[in-house]
Each structure stands twice: as structure tokens, then as C-alpha cells.
Design an enzyme around this catalytic site. Structure first.
Site, PDB file in Angstrom:
ATOM      1  CB  CYS A 106      -0.913   0.020   1.233  1.00 22.65           C
ATOM      2  SG  CYS A 106      -1.904   1.533   1.273  1.00 22.65           S
ATOM      3  CB  CYS A 109      -1.516   4.392   4.711  1.00 24.72           C
ATOM      4  SG  CYS A 109      -3.058   4.001   3.850  1.00 24.72           S
ATOM      5  CB  SER A 110      -0.516   0.324   6.771  1.00 23.23           C
ATOM      6  OG  SER A 110      -1.626   0.918   7.425  1.00 23.23           O
ATOM      7  CB  CYS A 111      -4.808  -0.553   2.633  1.00 28.19           C
ATOM      8  SG  CYS A 111      -5.308   1.141   2.949  1.00 28.19           S
TER       9      CYS A 111
HETATM   10 FE    FE Z   1      -3.180   1.990   3.138  1.00 27.36          FE
END
Ligand code: FE
Length: 207
Positions: A106, A109-111
Site C-alpha cells: 500500500c 499507508c498500510s492497507c
Molecule cells: Fe493503506
């Protein structure tokens, strides 16, 4: 609150900020009682890597399920009783082959599909991982222990808010004939993100 605008001031530690946010939401009646506790319990007990691992094991042992999973991952997850938040509108399952390697990131971010493959590991959230797997995937993977031959095509998939991914790893040939329950035990989170392969491809000689 003049210090909040002082550019030299450091933000409070994350735990302190989270507690302040929770208190502010609770004070305004926005946070239902027990919401944070319920969410935490769910994430620790039900949103685990084992869910995705069971899907992979089923795909390895059931061709019809595999086809359904590749066509619509979210429905295939639901078949096994694994839910996804409504805003995760799609679960796209990426099939590795001996010559094609899929990798999830991602970049914003961190999906992840966290209800299916478990909470993202810390390194997945690092700017270093997010930037380098896109710009120099082969080198970044090598440094993470996966040294793919130049003939292997690497496909990098950037997660979005509504489209989540999981990699369907290649089954290790030595495990053919194993029952699904045993197969699920060898499927790691990294193999479903794509920083690891289970079939031995890209493993350094002697490792
Ligand atoms: Fe994310």
C-alpha cells in the site's frame, strides 16, 4: 494550546495520542461503550492469518473453489465464514505461478485485507518497503530473502481503500496429497503478501 503550533515541538507518544483521541470521542458520545475493546478482541482473535491460510489450502485441494476464489475472493472468503468490512469492496486473489510472482503493497499507508491475512506487519507500513518494492522490487525482495531469477516476472499491486489483495502461493510439490488442515499450517502471511515463496523458488542455495 500555543505549543501545538510550535514547529519545534514533538508530537506526544502514539499511545498517549490514542488515549486522548479515545477520551475525546467518548466525551462527545461518538464512541459506543466497549467499541475499542470489541475491535481489539476481533482483530486479535478473528482477523488472523489462519483465515487466508485456510483459503489457500482449500484452493490447493479443490479446483472448483480455486476458480471461485480467483473470480471473486470476497465471496470465496464468505463461503468459509470469513467476513470483510463493507468498504473492502473487492478481494482480488493473485495467482502465483513458477514464472509469475505477485507482490502486495500500500504505497499510501498500510492497507491490507486484514480480516483475511491478519494485521499488517510493521515492515509493511515502513516507507522503505512502500517505496522500494515499487521502484526496485527485485532488489528489495532479494534483501528480504527472496532472490527471484531474472526470468521471473514480478507484478506489484498497490492496495486501495476499496480493493484489497492476497497472493495465492504456489503449492510446494512435496506437499501434494496433504489434507487441507495440514496444508493451512504451512501458509505464512508473508507468502500471501508476496515477500516469501513456499515452493522454494528464489531461495538461496543451501538455505
Ligand atoms: Fe493503506
Amino acid at each position: 494550546m500555543s505549543d501545538t503550533h510550535d514547529p519545534s515541538s514533538q508530537p506526544a507518544p502514539v499511545a498517549q495520542r490514542a488515549a486522548a483521541l479515545e477520551a475525546a470521542l467518548a466525551e462527545r458520545g461518538i464512541l459506543p461503550d466497549g467499541f475499542v475493546e470489541d475491535f481489539t478482541r476481533h482483530s486479535e482473535e478473528q482477523w488472523v492469518t489462519r483465515n487466508g491460510a485456510q483459503m489457500v489450502a482449500r484452493a490447493w485441494t479443490d479446483d472448483a473453489f480455486r476458480a471461485r476464489m480467483l473470480a471473486d475472493g470476497k465471496s470465496a472468503a464468505a463461503e468459509l465464514g470469513f467476513g470483510m468490512p463493507e468498504h473492502h469492496r473487492h478481494l482480488v486473489v493473485l495467482e502465483n505461478t513458477p514464472d509469475i510472482h505477485n507482490l502486495i503493497v500500500c504505497t499510501l499507508c498500510s492497507c491490507t485485507a486484514y480480516t483475511i491475512i491478519g494485521a499488517a506487519p510493521d515492515w509493511y507500513k515502513d516507507l522503505e518497503y512502500r517505496a522500494r518494492v515499487v521502484r526496485e522490487s527485485r532488489t528489495a525482495l532479494r534483501e528480504m530473502g527472496l532472490d527471484l531469477p531474472g526470468s521471473t516476472e514480478i507484478r506489484v499491486w498497490d492496495t486501495t481503500a476499496d480493493t484489497r489483495y492476497m497472493v495465492l502461493p504456489v503449492q510446494p510439490p512435496a506437499t501434494r496429497g496433504w489434507p487441507a488442515e495440514q496444508l493451512a499450517g504451512i501458509v505464512t502471511q508473508a507468502s500471501m503478501i508476496g515477500t516469501e515463496r513456499l515452493d522454494g523458488a528464489g531461495r538461496a542455495a543451501g538455505a
